[in-house]
Design a protein around this motif. Structure first.
Motif, PDB file in Angstrom:
ATOM      1  N   THR A  82      39.067  76.104  40.415  1.00 21.29           N
ATOM      2  CA  THR A  82      37.711  76.770  40.103  1.00 21.29           C
ATOM      3  C   THR A  82      36.964  75.774  39.130  1.00 21.29           C
ATOM      4  N   ASN A  83      37.585  74.981  39.000  1.00 16.67           N
ATOM      5  CA  ASN A  83      36.837  73.834  37.825  1.00 16.67           C
ATOM      6  C   ASN A  83      36.884  72.547  38.543  1.00 16.67           C
ATOM      7  N   SER A 133      33.035  66.400  38.445  1.00 15.63           N
ATOM      8  CA  SER A 133      31.739  66.083  38.812  1.00 15.63           C
ATOM      9  C   SER A 133      31.915  64.960  39.957  1.00 15.63           C
ATOM     10  N   ARG A 171      32.364  69.903  46.065  1.00 14.66           N
ATOM     11  CA  ARG A 171      31.312  70.641  46.103  1.00 14.66           C
ATOM     12  C   ARG A 171      31.761  71.833  45.451  1.00 14.66           C
ATOM     13  N   ALA A 172      30.587  72.680  45.213  1.00 17.77           N
ATOM     14  CA  ALA A 172      30.943  73.954  44.617  1.00 17.77           C
ATOM     15  C   ALA A 172      31.227  75.062  45.952  1.00 17.77           C
ATOM     16  N   GLN A 173      32.505  75.430  45.148  1.00 21.02           N
ATOM     17  CA  GLN A 173      33.303  76.459  46.384  1.00 21.02           C
ATOM     18  C   GLN A 173      32.237  77.492  47.015  1.00 21.02           C
TER      19      GLN A 173
END
Length: 439
Positions: free
Chosen positions: A169-170, A173, A419-421
């Motif tokens: 979850t982290n 970049s 990318r963001a989940q």
């Protein structure tokens, strides 16, 4: 170099139920270095009893296995006293003195306050079950350096700390992902053997020279392992071991799907066909820590052992660097991610290596035409992990597993930029984050 085993060793040191410790692992993965570093940093004194270096230590064990007598005579042979309450006693290369391993039973029973540990090569194949003090010792398995340890040995402590902070979850970049991916491709070429990593890190400012030196050391280590086979197994058995070990990379070109194939016994050793005739050779290499055996299961339910067959598995090499040396794949090809027919397998071998270092129970799932490279036992469920070496992350097999078994979460490890989940049940992670699924 920092090794993750140090934390486990410290836990052992302070445990009120401490038993003698046996550190297992393939030759030259850093067992002696780690225990020596641990002894010097956590005890008033450390005593390395190396049975290969000094045969006189072995003579001490020809008499009774009374711990007080053994400790007294070891102190006299090495020329300095041993404090049974504050020092560490380290039996190194213990395979050269089987009675020393047996003696750990009596140290556990009669001298529990003494911090005593042992390490050696080929413990799994060199010593009989009778010699091993079952139930009287604790065990720690040591693998080659993981990707995280490779970063810790590198020139940028901040990058290593950044990687340690990552989780499902982290994610990193996009900018830092590029840096980590470059380090990851270097790790695939170098591997995790400490001597190889040290040489690479000291020469990495000149990448050509670094790669040239790395491959020289990898080839020497491979030769050393072959010499071990000849020493402990006899000429004929050693030939079978060598052919099977070298055949593991050779089999990769049989399967162009990008996934590691089932091991094909008929092609491994000329004149030997079928699992039954090769089981002993495979068991030897596994016990020596040179291969990772990965069962193939036909169900997504636990336990894995209930849904696997003894002769149905994949084999991986225990270190990606030595995989490159065995397959004679040039270092330059690996660094530019040009694996030829081995594409996909390299990524899968890396993931198997990382999971094994973490001690996770894993298997490969196959039902019909569907296959998921890894199932990981976690929280009482089988969690699927799909491995993709490139950017494409679509997987019909993973979708089939999810539809049939409905796992609470699944993972796709790939070369895709993170990318963001968008889903809480399916996580896309970079390949190098194989160790971060539940961190």
């Amino acid at each position: 170099m920092q090794r993750s085993i140090q934390a486990a060793l410290e836990q052992w040191r302070v445990s009120p139920q401490r038993k003698p410790l046996v550190v297992l692992g393939a030759r030259q993965v850093g067992k002696t270095y780690a225990l020596d570093h641990f002894g010097k940093g956590s005890f008033s004194a450390s005593h390395i009893i190396n049975f290969e270096q000094n045969p006189l230590f072995g003579d001490v064990f020809k008499g009774s296995l009374e711990p007080s007598r053994i400790l007294q005579e070891l102190a006299l042979v090495q020329g300095r006293p041993i404090d049974a309450f504050g020092d560490l006693v380290f039996f190194d290369e213990i395979q050269e003195c089987p009675r020393a391993l047996t003696s750990l039973k009596y140290f556990a029973e009669q001298m529990p306050a003494l911090a005593i540990c042992a390490a050696g090569s080929l413990l799994g194949v060199h010593l009989s079950d009778v010699s091993y003090p079952v139930g009287k010792v604790e065990e720690l398995k040591m693998m080659p350096m993981t990707f995280e340890e490779f970063l810790l040995a590198g020139p940028d402590p901040a990058l290593a700390a950044y990687f340690q902070s990552l989780s499902a979850t982290n994610l990193p970049s996009e900018a830092v992902h590029g840096v980590l991916w470059r380090e990851f491709t270097m790790y695939l070429a170098v591997g995790g053997m400490p001597e190889v990593v040290a040489a690479f890190q000291s020469l990495r400012s000149d990448l050509w020279s670094a790669c040239e030196e790395v491959r020289k050391i990898q080839e020497r280590l491979t030769t050393n392992h072959l010499a071990d086979m000849a020493k402990h197994c006899g000429k004929q058995n050693a030939m079978h071991l060598e052919r099977l070990w070298q055949n593991i990379p050779a089999q990769l070109s049989r399967d162009q799907s990008g996934s590691a194939p089932k091991f094909a016994f008929k092609e491994a050793i000329p004149g030997l066909r079928g699992y039954e005739r090769m089981a002993g050779v495979i068991d030897w290499l596994q016990a020596a820590g040179l291969i990772l055996r990965h069962p193939i299961v036909n169900s997504g339910h636990l336990p894995f052992a209930a849904h696997s067959k003894e002769n149905f598995f994949k084999l991986f090499v225990f270190d990606t660097g030595l995989l490159g040396a065995l397959s004679r794949l040039p270092m330059a090809n690996i660094l530019r991610q040009d694996y030829g027919s081995y594409k996909g397998y390299y990524a899968e071998n890396f993931v198997a290596q990382e999971f094994h270092a973490l001690g996770w129970h894993t298997a490969c799932w196959r039902e019909g035409q569907a296959e998921v490279e890894f199932l990981c036992e976690h929280g009482g469920r089988a969690i699927p992990v799909e491995v993709k070496s490139g950017q494409a992350t679509q997987s019909k097999s993973l979708a089939a597993f999810q539809a049939k078994y409905q796992p609470p979460v699944s993972f796709i490890l790939s070369g895709k930029t993170p990318r963001a989940q968008v889903s809480t049940t399916k996580h896309h992670l970079p390949l190098y984050m194989a160790s971060k699924l539940w961190s």
